[in-house]
Each structure stands twice: as structure tokens, then as C-alpha cells.
Write a protein that holds these residues in place. Structure first.
Motif, PDB file in Angstrom:
ATOM      1  N   ASN A  78      30.778 -28.149 -79.520  1.00  0.00           N
ATOM      2  CA  ASN A  78      29.681 -28.297 -80.592  1.00  0.00           C
ATOM      3  C   ASN A  78      29.382 -27.212 -81.448  1.00  0.00           C
ATOM      4  OD1 ASN A  78      29.139 -30.933 -79.392  1.00  0.00           O
ATOM      5  ND2 ASN A  78      27.946 -30.148 -77.647  1.00  0.00           N
ATOM      6  N   HIS A  79      30.595 -26.170 -81.508  1.00  0.00           N
ATOM      7  CA  HIS A  79      30.379 -25.109 -82.548  1.00  0.00           C
ATOM      8  C   HIS A  79      30.598 -25.715 -83.876  1.00  0.00           C
ATOM      9  CE1 HIS A  79      30.702 -21.320 -84.528  1.00  0.00           C
ATOM     10  NE2 HIS A  79      30.247 -20.843 -83.355  1.00  0.00           N
ATOM     11  N   ALA A  80      29.839 -25.882 -84.676  1.00  0.00           N
ATOM     12  CA  ALA A  80      30.192 -26.730 -86.111  1.00  0.00           C
ATOM     13  C   ALA A  80      30.741 -25.693 -87.087  1.00  0.00           C
ATOM     14  CB  ALA A  80      28.809 -27.228 -86.705  1.00  0.00           C
ATOM     15  N   HIS A 100      34.636 -25.479 -86.097  1.00  0.00           N
ATOM     16  CA  HIS A 100      35.026 -26.862 -86.412  1.00  0.00           C
ATOM     17  C   HIS A 100      35.388 -26.593 -88.088  1.00  0.00           C
ATOM     18  CE1 HIS A 100      35.438 -29.221 -82.672  1.00  0.00           C
ATOM     19  NE2 HIS A 100      34.269 -28.746 -82.373  1.00  0.00           N
ATOM     20  N   LYS A 156      29.128 -33.740 -88.958  1.00  0.00           N
ATOM     21  CA  LYS A 156      28.065 -34.532 -88.092  1.00  0.00           C
ATOM     22  C   LYS A 156      27.283 -33.719 -86.805  1.00  0.00           C
ATOM     23  CE  LYS A 156      28.591 -37.812 -84.220  1.00  0.00           C
ATOM     24  NZ  LYS A 156      29.392 -38.573 -83.500  1.00  0.00           N
ATOM     25  N   LEU A 157      27.814 -32.623 -86.730  1.00  0.00           N
ATOM     26  CA  LEU A 157      27.161 -31.606 -85.681  1.00  0.00           C
ATOM     27  C   LEU A 157      26.108 -30.811 -86.555  1.00  0.00           C
ATOM     28  CD1 LEU A 157      30.271 -30.148 -83.827  1.00  0.00           C
ATOM     29  CD2 LEU A 157      28.486 -31.685 -82.695  1.00  0.00           C
ATOM     30  N   ASP A 158      26.430 -30.233 -87.842  1.00  0.00           N
ATOM     31  CA  ASP A 158      25.330 -29.576 -88.617  1.00  0.00           C
ATOM     32  C   ASP A 158      25.488 -29.801 -89.935  1.00  0.00           C
ATOM     33  OD1 ASP A 158      23.864 -27.407 -88.945  1.00  0.00           O
ATOM     34  OD2 ASP A 158      24.728 -26.110 -88.241  1.00  0.00           O
ATOM     35  N   ASN A 211      32.722 -23.889 -76.683  1.00  0.00           N
ATOM     36  CA  ASN A 211      31.599 -24.784 -77.097  1.00  0.00           C
ATOM     37  C   ASN A 211      32.116 -25.785 -78.068  1.00  0.00           C
ATOM     38  OD1 ASN A 211      29.291 -25.899 -78.228  1.00  0.00           O
ATOM     39  ND2 ASN A 211      28.406 -23.746 -78.912  1.00  0.00           N
ATOM     40  N   LEU A 267      33.617 -33.997 -87.851  1.00  0.00           N
ATOM     41  CA  LEU A 267      33.003 -33.400 -86.782  1.00  0.00           C
ATOM     42  C   LEU A 267      32.058 -32.411 -87.119  1.00  0.00           C
ATOM     43  CD1 LEU A 267      32.406 -33.694 -83.768  1.00  0.00           C
ATOM     44  CD2 LEU A 267      34.145 -32.330 -83.236  1.00  0.00           C
ATOM     45  N   ALA A 268      32.310 -31.546 -87.790  1.00  0.00           N
ATOM     46  CA  ALA A 268      31.425 -30.335 -88.141  1.00  0.00           C
ATOM     47  C   ALA A 268      30.449 -30.844 -88.759  1.00  0.00           C
ATOM     48  CB  ALA A 268      32.317 -29.218 -89.118  1.00  0.00           C
ATOM     49  N   GLU A 321      27.736 -27.381 -70.714  1.00  0.00           N
ATOM     50  CA  GLU A 321      26.606 -27.211 -71.703  1.00  0.00           C
ATOM     51  C   GLU A 321      25.529 -26.508 -71.102  1.00  0.00           C
ATOM     52  OE1 GLU A 321      25.724 -30.863 -73.627  1.00  0.00           O
ATOM     53  OE2 GLU A 321      27.988 -30.857 -74.769  1.00  0.00           O
TER      54      GLU A 321
END
Length: 171
Positions: free
Chosen positions: A130-132, A135, A160-162, A128, A157-158, A3
Motif C-alpha cells: 500500500n506504499h503509494a 507505486h 487510488k491509495l493516496d 508494503n 493503484l498509487a 499489515e
């Protein structure tokens, strides 16, 4: 460490190019014909400031994908342009999740190559996690393929991330 490497990576040395790219992303997300045209102007401006800026090329590919999907351009017109821009982005920097996510979108929604799109989404998420948007769009593809359980995992998850990203909320 992975990261940290993502955070420290500088996609361009030109702040003018990066600023134009961000403006392009902003206008593209509005998804009206006028805003998509404005987005292309900014992505082209970013490319002009730094021809080696992979994200500018990815943005151009996304504009042509949007134009095709929203019936603003024919597949015959948009297909070669989006593939050329996405291919150039990948050639310039294949370490960016955004570039692979763009290529996935071009494959799935522009060229109807679901297998190629799935491979590219997986690569974007591998680079990545964490790439919303990756996802969210991958979730949509998984739904199309009938894999609803995994699609829900990526969709949740998407969000949740953004949670405020309109692209994430739409898919």
C-alpha cells in the motif's frame, strides 16, 4: 498479520526525532530551494535526536536527490552524500518500505542505475503493498523502460491509495 506488523512497527522511540522527520517530509514535498534546505535541517535534527533512526537518513538521501534533480547541486557533490545516507538507512533498518523506496529513487534518478532501482522498488512494494509513492515512482520507471501497461497499473493503484499526495499525482 503482515499489515498489522507494519502498523505496529515503531521506527524510533524519540517523538522529537519523529516529529522532526515529519516536518522534513512536509518541507521536502514543497520542492523549492528554501523548503528543501529546511527539510534537510529537520532531517538532520531527527538524526541528531536518534542517530539510529533510519527514516531520518532516508530523508537526508532524498534531500540530496532533490538537490541533484533540481540542479541545486552537482552529481559530484550530491551523489556520494545521497548514497551514504541511503546506505546508512538501509543498514539501520532494511525492513522499512520507505527506506527501499528511497534507495530505489537514489538508484534511478540519482545514479541512473535502473536495474538497481527496479529491484528496490519491488522490495518496497513487497514490504508494503500500500506504499503509494513507491507505486507512483515505480510506474514512472516502468514507463521509462517501455512497459506502459504495467506502468499504468501501478500509477492507477498509487492514485487510488493516496489521491491527494502531490508526489503521487506528479508521477
Amino acid at each position: 498479520p503482515k499489515e498489522l506488523k507494519l502498523i505496529e512497527k515503531i521506527p524510533t522511540q524519540s517523538m522529537e526525532a519523529y516529529d522532526a522527520y515529519l516536518k522534513g517530509k512536509f518541507y521536502l514535498s514543497k520542492a523549492t530551494q528554501e523548503d528543501i534546505d529546511t527539510a534537510l535541517h529537520y532531517f538532520e535534527q531527527a538524526k541528531g535526536k536518534d542517530p539510529e533512526f533510519a527514516l531520518a537518513h532516508a530523508g537526508i538521501a532524498s534531500v540530496w536527490l532533490f538537490r541533484q534533480q533540481l540542479f541545486m547541486a552537482s552529481p559530484e557533490e550530491s551523489g556520494p552524500k545521497m548514497m551514504e545516507a541511503a546506505g546508512k538507512a538501509l543498514e539501520l533498518d532494511n525492513t522499512l518500505a520507505e527506506v527501499h523506496s528511497t534507495m530505489a529513487g537514489v538508484n534511478v534518478y540519482g545514479m541512473y542505475n535502473l536495474e538497481g532501482g527496479e529491484t528496490a522498488f519491488k522490495k518496497a512494494i513487497e514490504i508494503n503493498p500500500n506504499h503509494a509513492e513507491a507505486h507512483a515512482l515505480y510506474s514512472h520507471l516502468l514507463n521509462m523502460l517501455g512497459n506502459t501497461e504495467e506502468a499504468m497499473e501501478h500509477g492507477e493503484l498509487a492514485i487510488k491509495l493516496d489521491p491527494h499526495n502531490p508526489t503521487v499525482k506528479v508521477w
